[in-house]
Scaffold this motif. Structure first.
Motif, PDB file in Angstrom:
ATOM      1  N   SER A  32      -4.579-151.188 -29.936  1.00 16.50           N
ATOM      2  CA  SER A  32      -4.191-151.161 -31.344  1.00 16.50           C
ATOM      3  C   SER A  32      -4.734-152.409 -32.025  1.00 16.50           C
ATOM      4  O   SER A  32      -5.144-153.375 -31.376  1.00 16.50           O
ATOM      5  CB  SER A  32      -2.664-151.133 -31.474  1.00 16.50           C
ATOM      6  N   LEU A  76     -10.798-143.207 -36.082  1.00 17.34           N
ATOM      7  CA  LEU A  76      -9.624-143.734 -35.386  1.00 17.34           C
ATOM      8  C   LEU A  76      -9.354-142.981 -34.095  1.00 17.34           C
ATOM      9  O   LEU A  76      -9.166-143.587 -33.031  1.00 17.34           O
ATOM     10  CB  LEU A  76      -8.395-143.634 -36.294  1.00 17.34           C
ATOM     11  N   ALA A  77      -9.303-141.658 -34.188  1.00 15.98           N
ATOM     12  CA  ALA A  77      -8.966-140.849 -33.017  1.00 15.98           C
ATOM     13  C   ALA A  77      -9.989-140.991 -31.908  1.00 15.98           C
ATOM     14  O   ALA A  77      -9.648-140.871 -30.724  1.00 15.98           O
ATOM     15  CB  ALA A  77      -8.828-139.383 -33.422  1.00 15.98           C
ATOM     16  N   VAL A 118      -3.649-138.687 -35.788  1.00 16.47           N
ATOM     17  CA  VAL A 118      -3.414-140.101 -36.056  1.00 16.47           C
ATOM     18  C   VAL A 118      -2.312-140.234 -37.101  1.00 16.47           C
ATOM     19  O   VAL A 118      -1.699-139.248 -37.520  1.00 16.47           O
ATOM     20  CB  VAL A 118      -4.708-140.832 -36.500  1.00 16.47           C
ATOM     21  N   THR A 170      -4.044-145.368 -39.157  1.00 17.65           N
ATOM     22  CA  THR A 170      -3.972-146.115 -37.907  1.00 17.65           C
ATOM     23  C   THR A 170      -3.646-145.169 -36.763  1.00 17.65           C
ATOM     24  O   THR A 170      -3.398-143.992 -36.970  1.00 17.65           O
ATOM     25  CB  THR A 170      -2.871-147.202 -37.985  1.00 17.65           C
ATOM     26  N   ARG A 171      -3.617-145.739 -35.551  1.00 19.13           N
ATOM     27  CA  ARG A 171      -3.145-144.955 -34.407  1.00 19.13           C
ATOM     28  C   ARG A 171      -1.686-145.252 -34.091  1.00 19.13           C
ATOM     29  O   ARG A 171      -1.049-144.480 -33.369  1.00 19.13           O
ATOM     30  CB  ARG A 171      -4.027-145.226 -33.186  1.00 19.13           C
ATOM     31  N   THR A 172      -1.143-146.372 -34.571  1.00 16.11           N
ATOM     32  CA  THR A 172       0.245-146.727 -34.299  1.00 16.11           C
ATOM     33  C   THR A 172       0.979-147.020 -35.601  1.00 16.11           C
ATOM     34  O   THR A 172       0.381-147.438 -36.599  1.00 16.11           O
ATOM     35  CB  THR A 172       0.346-147.968 -33.394  1.00 16.11           C
ATOM     36  N   ASN A 204      -0.062-141.674 -27.880  1.00 14.03           N
ATOM     37  CA  ASN A 204      -1.309-142.356 -27.507  1.00 14.03           C
ATOM     38  C   ASN A 204      -2.130-141.563 -26.511  1.00 14.03           C
ATOM     39  O   ASN A 204      -3.329-141.797 -26.361  1.00 14.03           O
ATOM     40  CB  ASN A 204      -1.026-143.771 -26.984  1.00 14.03           C
ATOM     41  N   TYR A 246      -5.590-139.891 -27.417  1.00 12.34           N
ATOM     42  CA  TYR A 246      -6.837-140.615 -27.544  1.00 12.34           C
ATOM     43  C   TYR A 246      -7.480-140.921 -26.187  1.00 12.34           C
ATOM     44  O   TYR A 246      -8.476-141.629 -26.118  1.00 12.34           O
ATOM     45  CB  TYR A 246      -6.609-141.935 -28.306  1.00 12.34           C
TER      46      TYR A 246
END
Length: 474
Positions: A11, A167-168, A193, A225-227, A470, A473
């Motif tokens: 991240s 992002l992904a 995402v 974002t991813r988080t 998560n 990904y």
């Protein structure tokens, strides 16, 4: 695990921490993400422009700053992707997703990009978007369609599709997007995402030559974002009033602390279809299951009607004049700024944008005025619900199988459940809810009270803890 995979899987918060401690250099981080772009983007097509030389130079400067003991920002050395619509950087190509602007270079840097760069982020490239961001899929006459990395037979969604796909695929840890009808949330759902549309006015937009083009169909920039933690960090850096934005508001919200906040006192309303949208069974099953995570985290969850009183046909009829007029307005502003007439150069313009511009020309002020009555009815229904509940949750999209080259008609309002909240201006996030039996990603919208963006982050973080995403990904 290779060094590239290790770094591109982090991240932004984790990567920044490792750069500050010296475990990783900014050059390491930028090089790893550039390698990832080089190896994957031929199939995914997320980037319109890659700023390789500029990013490497900025990374070297970031490394020197740490060696010299300088105070650095919370994103120091972290790669950042910018949507090629609105997020401009001086000296970098900015195309609006249009072949007409294939060689256009920005002569200024927008406020949010300045803020993220001041925090230490390094622009790694510009991401793909449909022409003028006019539709919910990403495909254009400039570089073509962008695929979802989760299933490359599917479109990444739009209009911030390039950012979501990057992002992904691990090509960037953070990205910007914008949202006029779901353009942050649709691609977030399609790519698995996290996309956050803040309350209108929180994130400044200093766009020129017109500063007043965002009210008719509440349009705002926001983080992808991813988080959830990374989204909270970006919101804390992007928000705040700006003298060049007449809509920006001085509201103080503690985004970052919200991520650790419990939600056991939250009352959450679940609307499976917002009373009108035709939800595919496989999407409904995934969302029904995901919503139980809030109860697992201690919240009270009730399935409720929204009670706005409108049919899908009535909502769609009201959506058309407001949205198509706003797209026509964008084209007019660009014509005034650059002397480019999209209709006169129609052979270089995407068919779907041309169709939307022609539809927009058919409407007058009276049509927009009538749509405002329905818009107010939806707003009142949402506000009434928030008298008893802290959050509203619903699917992001009615279907999860949008093909890579599938082009929906301008009238196709029944597949994204996103645009009603551009009418109302409420903050909304789309979080990954899970995968259908066919492996297609599904998104869950979390809608909050105006200026209660932190409550969405708290609930999103609880969802992420209960149902980590998560693995999407890997």
């Amino acid at each position: 695990m290779s060094r590239e995979t290790e770094l591109t899987g982090l991240s932004a918060t984790e990567l920044a921490a490792r750069i500050r401690t010296g475990d990783v250099t900014a050059t390491d981080a930028v090089e790893a993400h550039l390698e990832r772009i080089d190896s994957l983007d031929g199939e995914i097509n997320a980037f319109v422009t890659v700023c390789e030389d500029e990013a490497l130079e900025a990374a070297a400067e970031a490394d020197r700053a740490l060696e010299d003991g300088a105070d650095v920002g919370p994103l120091h050395g972290v790669p950042l992707a910018l949507k090629d619509l609105g997020s401009v950087k001086e000296g970098v190509r900015h195309t609006y997703g249009s072949a007409l602007f294939a060689d256009h270079v920005a002569d200024r840097t927008s406020a949010i990009v300045e803020r993220l760069e001041d925090a230490g982020a390094i622009v790694i490239g510009k991401t793909n978007t449909p022409e003028l961001g006019h539709k919910g899929t990403t495909d254009n006459e400039l570089i073509g369609a962008t695929a979802s990395p989760i299933d490359t037979d599917l479109n990444a969604g739009g209009s911030s599709g390039g950012s979501a796909a990057a992002l992904a695929a691990g090509m960037t840890p953070i990205a910007t997007g914008s949202d006029a009808g779901g353009s942050l949330r649709i691609p977030a759902a399609a790519c698995g995402v996290y996309g956050f549309k803040p309350t209108f006015g929180l994130i400044p937009d200093d766009g020129r030559p017109s500063a007043f083009g965002r009210e008719l169909q509440h349009t705002t920039k926001g983080p992808m974002t991813r988080t959830v933690e990374d989204a909270a960090l970006l919101l804390s850096l992007m928000d705040g009033p700006h003298p060049d934005d007449p809509n920006s508001v001085p509201v103080d919200i503690d985004y970052r602390d919200a991520v650790e906040r419990p939600i056991d006192d939250y009352r959450i309303a679940y609307s499976p279809d917002l009373d009108a949208f035709p939800i595919d069974d496989d999407v409904r099953a995934v969302v029904d299951d995901a919503v139980t995570a809030f109860a697992d985290a201690g919240a009270t969850v009730d399935t409720v009607p929204l009670d706005h009183g409108y049919s899908m046909a009535e909502l769609s009829e009201a959506a058309m004049p407001a949205y198509t007029t706003s797209v026509l307005e964008s084209a007019t502003v660009i014509e005034e700024a650059h002397g480019v007439d999209f209709l006169e150069r129609s052979d270089e313009v995407s068919d779907s944008l041309l169709a939307m511009l022609h539809v927009g020309e058919e409407y007058g002020p009276e049509d927009v005025a009538r749509s405002g009555i329905v818009r107010t009815g939806v707003y009142d229904a949402v506000q009434d619900l928030f008298a008893d509940y802290d959050l509203l949750v619903a699917p992001t999209l009615s279907r999860a199988d949008l093909g890579l080259y599938e082009d929906l008609e301008a009238e196709a309002w029944d597949w994204p459940l996103t645009w009603p909240f551009n009418w109302t201006g409420h903050p909304v996030a789309s979080a990954p809810a899970g995968l259908t039996d066919r492996g297609h990603p599904v998104g869950l919208q979390l809608v909050g009270r105006r200026f209660a963006d932190d409550e969405i982050l708290a609930a999103s973080a609880a969802l992420e803890r209960e149902r980590p995403w998560n693995h999407l990904y890997e």
